[in-house]
Design a protein around this motif. Structure first.
Motif, PDB file in Angstrom:
ATOM      1  N   LEU A 407      52.729  33.751  33.656  1.00 38.09           N
ATOM      2  CA  LEU A 407      52.998  35.162  33.894  1.00 38.09           C
ATOM      3  C   LEU A 407      52.182  36.051  32.962  1.00 38.09           C
ATOM      4  CD1 LEU A 407      54.639  37.248  35.460  1.00 38.09           C
ATOM      5  CD2 LEU A 407      56.438  37.047  33.730  1.00 38.09           C
ATOM      6  N   LYS A 408      52.054  35.663  31.699  1.00 39.33           N
ATOM      7  CA  LYS A 408      51.275  36.471  30.762  1.00 39.33           C
ATOM      8  C   LYS A 408      49.802  36.485  31.156  1.00 39.33           C
ATOM      9  CE  LYS A 408      54.165  36.304  26.635  1.00 39.33           C
ATOM     10  NZ  LYS A 408      54.435  37.760  26.657  1.00 39.33           N
ATOM     11  N   PHE A 409      49.283  35.363  31.606  1.00 35.80           N
ATOM     12  CA  PHE A 409      47.891  35.288  32.062  1.00 35.80           C
ATOM     13  C   PHE A 409      47.672  36.225  33.252  1.00 35.80           C
ATOM     14  CE2 PHE A 409      44.410  33.698  34.543  1.00 35.80           C
ATOM     15  CZ  PHE A 409      43.487  33.209  33.619  1.00 35.80           C
ATOM     16  N   ILE A 410      48.560  36.155  34.223  1.00 37.62           N
ATOM     17  CA  ILE A 410      48.413  36.959  35.434  1.00 37.62           C
ATOM     18  C   ILE A 410      48.597  38.440  35.139  1.00 37.62           C
ATOM     19  CG2 ILE A 410      49.464  37.454  37.679  1.00 37.62           C
ATOM     20  CD1 ILE A 410      50.009  34.492  37.992  1.00 37.62           C
ATOM     21  N   GLU A 411      49.589  38.781  34.316  1.00 32.21           N
ATOM     22  CA  GLU A 411      49.841  40.193  34.002  1.00 32.21           C
ATOM     23  C   GLU A 411      48.631  40.836  33.339  1.00 32.21           C
ATOM     24  OE1 GLU A 411      54.704  40.231  33.348  1.00 32.21           O
ATOM     25  OE2 GLU A 411      53.354  40.137  31.634  1.00 32.21           O
ATOM     26  N   LEU A 412      48.019  40.123  32.418  1.00 33.23           N
ATOM     27  CA  LEU A 412      46.846  40.671  31.741  1.00 33.23           C
ATOM     28  C   LEU A 412      45.675  40.818  32.701  1.00 33.23           C
ATOM     29  CD1 LEU A 412      45.471  41.660  29.208  1.00 33.23           C
ATOM     30  CD2 LEU A 412      44.995  39.289  28.574  1.00 33.23           C
ATOM     31  N   ALA A 413      45.465  39.824  33.552  1.00 32.45           N
ATOM     32  CA  ALA A 413      44.370  39.896  34.524  1.00 32.45           C
ATOM     33  C   ALA A 413      44.583  41.039  35.510  1.00 32.45           C
ATOM     34  CB  ALA A 413      44.242  38.563  35.261  1.00 32.45           C
ATOM     35  N   GLU A 414      45.817  41.253  35.925  1.00 34.43           N
ATOM     36  CA  GLU A 414      46.095  42.299  36.906  1.00 34.43           C
ATOM     37  C   GLU A 414      45.987  43.699  36.312  1.00 34.43           C
ATOM     38  OE1 GLU A 414      49.913  41.238  38.459  1.00 34.43           O
ATOM     39  OE2 GLU A 414      49.047  40.032  40.083  1.00 34.43           O
ATOM     40  N   MET A 415      46.082  43.814  34.989  1.00 36.01           N
ATOM     41  CA  MET A 415      45.962  45.137  34.364  1.00 36.01           C
ATOM     42  C   MET A 415      44.576  45.739  34.599  1.00 36.01           C
ATOM     43  SD  MET A 415      48.006  44.781  30.730  1.00 36.01           S
ATOM     44  CE  MET A 415      47.921  46.548  30.409  1.00 36.01           C
ATOM     45  N   VAL A 416      43.554  44.895  34.707  1.00 42.32           N
ATOM     46  CA  VAL A 416      42.186  45.389  34.935  1.00 42.32           C
ATOM     47  C   VAL A 416      41.724  45.116  36.356  1.00 42.32           C
ATOM     48  CG1 VAL A 416      41.512  45.206  32.517  1.00 42.32           C
ATOM     49  CG2 VAL A 416      41.233  43.226  34.007  1.00 42.32           C
ATOM     50  N   SER A 417      42.653  44.757  37.227  1.00 43.21           N
ATOM     51  CA  SER A 417      42.273  44.445  38.608  1.00 43.21           C
ATOM     52  C   SER A 417      41.804  45.684  39.365  1.00 43.21           C
ATOM     53  CB  SER A 417      43.450  43.799  39.346  1.00 43.21           C
ATOM     54  OG  SER A 417      44.556  44.695  39.395  1.00 43.21           O
ATOM     55  N   GLY A 418      42.208  46.857  38.900  1.00 46.75           N
ATOM     56  CA  GLY A 418      41.772  48.082  39.563  1.00 46.75           C
ATOM     57  C   GLY A 418      40.329  48.441  39.289  1.00 46.75           C
ATOM     58  N   ILE A 419      39.716  47.763  38.331  1.00 41.15           N
ATOM     59  CA  ILE A 419      38.302  47.985  38.010  1.00 41.15           C
ATOM     60  C   ILE A 419      37.479  46.975  38.794  1.00 41.15           C
ATOM     61  CG2 ILE A 419      36.569  48.075  36.190  1.00 41.15           C
ATOM     62  CD1 ILE A 419      38.847  48.621  34.209  1.00 41.15           C
ATOM     63  N   SER A 420      36.580  47.457  39.620  1.00 38.27           N
ATOM     64  CA  SER A 420      35.802  46.575  40.488  1.00 38.27           C
ATOM     65  C   SER A 420      34.773  45.807  39.685  1.00 38.27           C
ATOM     66  CB  SER A 420      35.105  47.399  41.579  1.00 38.27           C
ATOM     67  OG  SER A 420      34.318  46.560  42.399  1.00 38.27           O
ATOM     68  N   ARG A 421      34.854  44.473  39.764  1.00 39.22           N
ATOM     69  CA  ARG A 421      33.875  43.619  39.105  1.00 39.22           C
ATOM     70  C   ARG A 421      32.697  43.370  40.047  1.00 39.22           C
ATOM     71  NH1 ARG A 421      38.941  41.487  37.952  1.00 39.22           N
ATOM     72  NH2 ARG A 421      39.369  40.808  35.808  1.00 39.22           N
ATOM     73  N   PRO A 422      31.480  43.415  39.561  1.00 38.87           N
ATOM     74  CA  PRO A 422      30.347  43.067  40.420  1.00 38.87           C
ATOM     75  C   PRO A 422      30.323  41.577  40.760  1.00 38.87           C
ATOM     76  CG  PRO A 422      29.617  43.451  38.179  1.00 38.87           C
ATOM     77  CD  PRO A 422      31.049  43.863  38.228  1.00 38.87           C
ATOM     78  N   ALA A 423      30.916  40.754  39.898  1.00 38.88           N
ATOM     79  CA  ALA A 423      30.987  39.307  40.137  1.00 38.88           C
ATOM     80  C   ALA A 423      32.284  38.798  39.538  1.00 38.88           C
ATOM     81  CB  ALA A 423      29.784  38.602  39.516  1.00 38.88           C
ATOM     82  N   HIS A 424      32.785  37.716  40.119  1.00 36.49           N
ATOM     83  CA  HIS A 424      34.047  37.134  39.672  1.00 36.49           C
ATOM     84  C   HIS A 424      33.831  35.781  39.008  1.00 36.49           C
ATOM     85  CE1 HIS A 424      37.530  39.497  41.695  1.00 36.49           C
ATOM     86  NE2 HIS A 424      36.516  40.296  41.439  1.00 36.49           N
ATOM     87  N   ASP A 425      32.625  35.497  38.576  1.00 35.50           N
ATOM     88  CA  ASP A 425      32.355  34.201  37.958  1.00 35.50           C
ATOM     89  C   ASP A 425      33.166  34.003  36.682  1.00 35.50           C
ATOM     90  OD1 ASP A 425      30.525  34.173  39.980  1.00 35.50           O
ATOM     91  OD2 ASP A 425      28.898  33.349  38.760  1.00 35.50           O
ATOM     92  N   ALA A 426      33.220  35.032  35.823  1.00 31.29           N
ATOM     93  CA  ALA A 426      33.948  34.906  34.571  1.00 31.29           C
ATOM     94  C   ALA A 426      35.446  34.743  34.816  1.00 31.29           C
ATOM     95  CB  ALA A 426      33.692  36.131  33.694  1.00 31.29           C
ATOM     96  N   LEU A 427      35.963  35.465  35.803  1.00 33.45           N
ATOM     97  CA  LEU A 427      37.377  35.320  36.137  1.00 33.45           C
ATOM     98  C   LEU A 427      37.648  33.930  36.705  1.00 33.45           C
ATOM     99  CD1 LEU A 427      40.174  36.566  36.341  1.00 33.45           C
ATOM    100  CD2 LEU A 427      39.526  37.540  38.549  1.00 33.45           C
TER     101      LEU A 427
END
Length: 614
Positions: A407-427
């Motif tokens: 849950l902590k991993f997902i919550e932190l990732a979703e906090m910046v989900s509104g910012i469009s990434r040009p690539a998702h390789d790092a994620l």
């Protein structure tokens, strides 16, 4: 160093053992002055002619001990009294920055004022302080350091306040009027060490605005606070210079601070120093580096500060989070915590960072005007992308913690989900790392964490890795294959071939992302293509990639894919077919697809059909 010589007679003080001092003279001594464990055998006349206090003590004494007085509480002790006594005798004494405050306090105690005799010691010392000591940068700092042991009298005599004013005034002077001789730092210059090519270069070297910061590191934290506060009230130096001064002080006074390694047993020292440094931090964003703020936060956590101090630091860090590095964010969790890192503090930083945009929008609406992009409070796209990259890297590091809750991993990732990434390789790397370090999580949890990724935004290399990744749910692998096919078709100018129904349905279901208000159902995730359909899709991707390779486009990727499709091990564990064709199991284990009828599974070109996945 400035100094003052008083008197002209030779020094005739003698020592007899460790506890007796006397004046060698023809006349016998007639008074004994006790200062601590030392007895001074002296003469009344020279002492009483200049000391009002000794006059009172001798007058009030009676009986057998009328010629003996005790002044063990004199400031500065025996050494300071001896200087005052020699002055009374007219003997030569030297006053400098190291003994001037002790002598001044001792003279005050002895009452050596002008009302007792003109040209007395107090007057001479005050003139020396104002005309010499307070005009010297180095001597002012030395004098200020000596005042600590002479409190409270040094404070009452305003020696401390005069020193602080003198130091602050010199720190704020225009650098064009500063000579390098003000600073201790001359020894750090090549010209001063004789190693420079131009020994006269010191005269031509420009003086930086922060020339004074390291010299003040010699001060104890309480005095340092007063000096910096006085400098700030003058409002001449920039916040950046003040920030550099605070950084230099922390690096000098806190062992291991510069390397982020706090030594054990230093909690009390860290607590007092860090608390004042945080109090002195300028309010302007960017006046100190984010890395320095992170070190302060780690020190505050180590010293067990209250939530107020830590909250102030987290807020400042969040306002310039784009400057941080992954290593900065790796804050060790407190004692008693199961996790390795303090993820909650990082979440608060991200929240503060995102609040900058929200606050700017609110202010803009209230003022009925649109603020320019470069103004403080509004996040640029570059800043947002830097923070997204930072958080992706941080997620990959904390994913290695076996005790990190999903849950902590997902919550932190979703906090910046509104910012469009040009690539998702790092994620993808972070998600894969979590799956690797947490093999015991359920299938539903694996599906949930994989929803964070957008398979469309994976690079060719990431797709190649994902297509062989047994840790990913089957649906994710199919999505990767599909998007690789679409990408290959687009790069070759071909239309996307018709897909098998189960894969087409699966792709349509993928249009609902993890941020959609309607969540994917378990049936969506469990809809798995048959082995024949999967193989047909892989062959289509390979043919398109190979065609591109012949045209000189993406040859490296096509060679990779060609080699992968020849491998007998690829995807042998991903799929299973149960019952009739089209009845697919949601299990991640499967039989080998080698017995499938390839001809039946081959796809045919579509009528300019495009599949868009958001």
């Amino acid at each position: 160093m400035k100094f003052m010589k008083l008197g002209s007679k030779s020094d005739s003080f003698q020592t007899d053992g460790n506890s007796m001092r006397y004046v060698a003279a023809e006349l016998a001594t007639d008074i004994i002055v006790n200062v601590g464990d030392i007895k001074f055998y002296l003469h009344k006349f020279p002492l009483l002619s200049k000391s009002g206090q000794l006059q009172k003590l001798v007058t009030s004494a009676n009986g057998e001990n009328s010629d003996e007085v005790d002044i063990s509480d004199i400031p500065g002790g025996p050494s300071a009294f001896e200087i005052c006594a020699k002055f009374c005798y007219g003997m030569t004494v030297t006053i400098n920055a190291y003994n001037v405050v002790a002598t001044r306090c001792a003279a005050e105690y002895l009452g050596m004022h002008e009302t007792v005799e003109k040209g007395n010691l107090i007057y001479k010392i005050d003139v020396f302080l104002s005309s010499s000591i307070f005009r010297s940068w180095k001597d002012s700092i030395i004098v200020l350091q000596t005042t600590r042991s002479l409190l409270p009298l040094s404070e009452e005599l305003e020696v401390i306040s005069h020193c602080i004013d003198a130091i602050a005034a010199k720190a704020c002077v225009d650098v064009s009027k500063v000579d390098w001789s003000y600073s201790y730092n001359r020894k750090n210059l090549p010209e001063e060490n004789g190693t420079g090519s131009n020994l006269n270069g010191l005269r031509n070297r420009s003086v930086p605005k922060d020339w004074w910061v390291e010299d003040l590191c010699e001060l104890e934290i309480g005095l340092y606070k007063r000096v910096v506060t006085t400098i700030r009230t003058k409002a001449i130096l920039s916040d950046e210079v003040i920030g550099e001064a605070l950084k230099a002080y922390a690096y000098r006074r806190l062992p291991g601070f510069s390397k982020g390694m706090i030594q054990s047993g230093q909690a009390a020292k860290y607590r007092s120093t860090v608390d004042i440094i945080v109090w002195l931090l300028p309010a302007e964003r960017g006046s100190v580096s984010c890395s320095f703020l992170m070190k302060l936060l780690k020190a505050a956590i180590y010293a067990d500060f209250g939530d107020t101090t830590k909250g102030q630091l987290i807020k400042k860090i969040g306002q310039q989070l784009e400057e941080a590095s992954v290593n900065d964010l790796l804050i060790r969790a407190g004692e008693g915590e199961n996790m390795m890192y303090d993820v909650d503090s990082v979440k608060k930083m991200v929240e503060e960072f995102l609040m900058r945009d929200q606050n700017a929008e609110i202010e803009s609406e209230e003022d009925h005007e649109v603020q320019e992009l470069g103004k403080p409070g509004i996040l640029s796209d570059a800043s947002k992308l830097m923070v997204v990259k930072l958080i992706d890297g941080y997620l990959a590091e904390i994913a290695k913690d076996p005790n990190l809750p999903l849950l902590k991993f997902i919550e932190l990732a979703e906090m910046v989900s509104g910012i469009s990434r040009p690539a998702h390789d790092a994620l993808y790397r972070a998600v894969d790392m979590y799956l690797k370090e947490h093999p015991g999580i359920s299938k539903g949890e694996r599906k949930r964490i994989c929803k964070l990724m957008d398979c469309k935004k994976l690079s060719v290399d990431a797709c190649m890795h994902a297509m062989q990744n047994d840790r990913l749910p089957s649906r994710v692998v199919v999505q990767v294959l599909f998007f690789e096919q679409v990408r290959a078709a687009a790069s070759s100018g071909s239309s996307t071939p018709d897909l098998p129904k189960s894969i087409r349905d699966l792709n349509n279901g993928s249009q609902r992302s993890s941020r959609s208000t309607t969540a994917n159902t378990e049936e969506d995730w469990d809809a798995v293509a048959t082995a024949e359909e999967l193989k047909a899709l892989k062959e289509e991707v390979a043919s398109l990639r190979l065609a591109n390779g012949r045209n000189g486009v993406d040859k490296a990727a096509s060679n990779k894919l060609k080699g992968m499709l020849k491998s007998k091990k690829i995807f042998t564990k991903l799929w299973s077919s149960k019952g009739e064709k089209g009845e697919n199991s949601g299990s991640d284990s499967s039989e080998s697809p080698g017995s499938a009828n390839i001809e039946e599974a081959k796809s045919t070109p579509s009528r300019n059909r495009r599949y868009s996945v958001s």
